[in-house]
Design an enzyme around this catalytic site. Structure first.
Site: not given
Length: 363
Positions: A54, A51-52, A70, A167, A49
């Site tokens: 990368g 992420g915010g 990540k 967040d 997926g």
């Protein structure tokens, strides 16, 4: 305690990542070659997926060990700041409801974080999908709510560092093989000193629908900002609906507005995801809705701390919970729906803070 706090803050505030900084990091360094092999050179087939900060990939290392990787996007100006936040903070935090950092790699422009692999991805994958949501009965959803609260309590009160996440949202709640929740993505997290519970920032970054009004408008964040986000998550878990992007009615800006109308009409249980009708404990559902509303009250002083939240959720006494005041709403008219952009403040605000808001995708 405070010496460690100061050293961590000093490292996070610096604008570089020096060779000597590695000594203060409690997780091992991975070499880039082994990561490239494990991810088949970051192939799309291994991508889990986005992420915010990368993309996230699945990596399979020698011996068959599965690890989530990540890869921070190099074009993001704040990439180093978020990288340092995660590699330092998560390495020093250990709780069953927080994702575990296994290692990191920094080489040239590459900044990579390696986490325990979560087989069931994130909470939003399940609760907002009309098929996958069937695998989350009420008992499991209630366990997930309690697990998130316990992880948050550790961050705010019980860990060696007092952390405000900033967040918290359903896509940052990962689920392991047994559907246990783990809070992830500490790129925006902040340490507050000693017994302090709030701070402010000139750079406001977060996700539309989960940000508390004080933070979104004035840059003031606190443990009560996280409590607000938690309240939104609770109402989303109960309803199976996103706070934003679902309701068309002019009478309800979002899920909070719709839920509040039901609450005032004494129809709170109508908010419940219809797939839960057979499995639910109606008393627990009502309690969660009540606690959710207490968490999203407009004035942060009215919101409970996470310790009180857990007490209310787990207390089996019949003592009625406090009645919530009207929840805070974020006016849609001044928030753009462009993902991760900077915006000017509304005319009613006199802050010069920069506002960057991400939007969660609609259903």
């Amino acid at each position: 305690m405070y010496d460690m706090e100061r050293s961590v803050k000093s490292f996070l505030d610096s604008s570089e990542f020096k060779e000597g900084d590695k000594k203060g990091i409690d997780v091992p360094v991975f070499n880039l070659e082994s990561i490239l092999e494990a991810t088949n050179y970051f192939s799309n087939e291994n991508k889990l997926g986005e992420g915010g900060f990368g993309p996230v990939y699945k990596g399979i290392f020698l011996g068959g060990q599965e690890i989530a990787i990540k890869r921070l996007s190099s074009h993001l100006g704040q990439g180093l700041e978020e990288f340092k936040n995660e590699v330092v903070l998560i390495a020093k935090l250990q709780h069953r409801n927080l994702v575990r950092l296994l290692g990191y790699c920094i080489k040239g422009d590459e900044k990579i974080l390696l986490y325990e692999y979560m087989a069931n991805k994130s909470l939003d994958t399940f609760i907002f999908d009309r098929t996958l949501c069937l695998s989350l009965d009420w008992e499991k959803r209630f366990d997930i709510i309690l697990g998130i609260a316990r992880g948050l309590l550790y961050l705010h009160q019980d860990s060696r560092l007092r952390i405000i996440h900033r967040d918290l949202k359903t896509s940052n709640i990962l689920l392991d093989e047994e559907m246990n929740p783990k809070i992830s993505d500490f790129g925006l997290a902040r340490i507050v000193k000693g017994k302090e519970t709030e701070a402010n920032t000139m750079r406001i970054v977060g996700t539309y629908g989960y940000m508390s009004p004080k933070y979104a408008l004035d840059g003031l964040f606190s443990i009560k900002s996280d409590v607000f986000s938690f309240g939104v998550i609770v109402l989303e878990i109960v309803s199976g609906k996103r706070n934003t992007g679902f309701y068309q009615s002019k009478q309800a800006l979002n899920l909070l507005g719709y839920a509040w109308r039901l609450w005032n009409e004494e129809k709170a249980l109508d908010l419940m995801d219809q797939t839960l009708i057979e499995s639910c404990n109606r008393g627990e559902v009502f309690k969660c809705i009540n606690v959710g509303f207490l968490c999203v009250q407009e004035d942060p002083r009215d919101r409970p701390n996470v310790s009180n939240v857990l007490s209310m959720l787990t207390n089996e006494a019949t003592t009625p919970l406090p009645n919530p005041k009207e929840p805070a709403f974020v006016a849609k008219k001044w928030i753009s729906f462009a993902p991760s952009s900077s915006f000017d403040k509304p005319e009613t605000s006199h802050s010069n803070n920069e506002l960057t808001v991400s939007t969660e995708p609609g259903r």
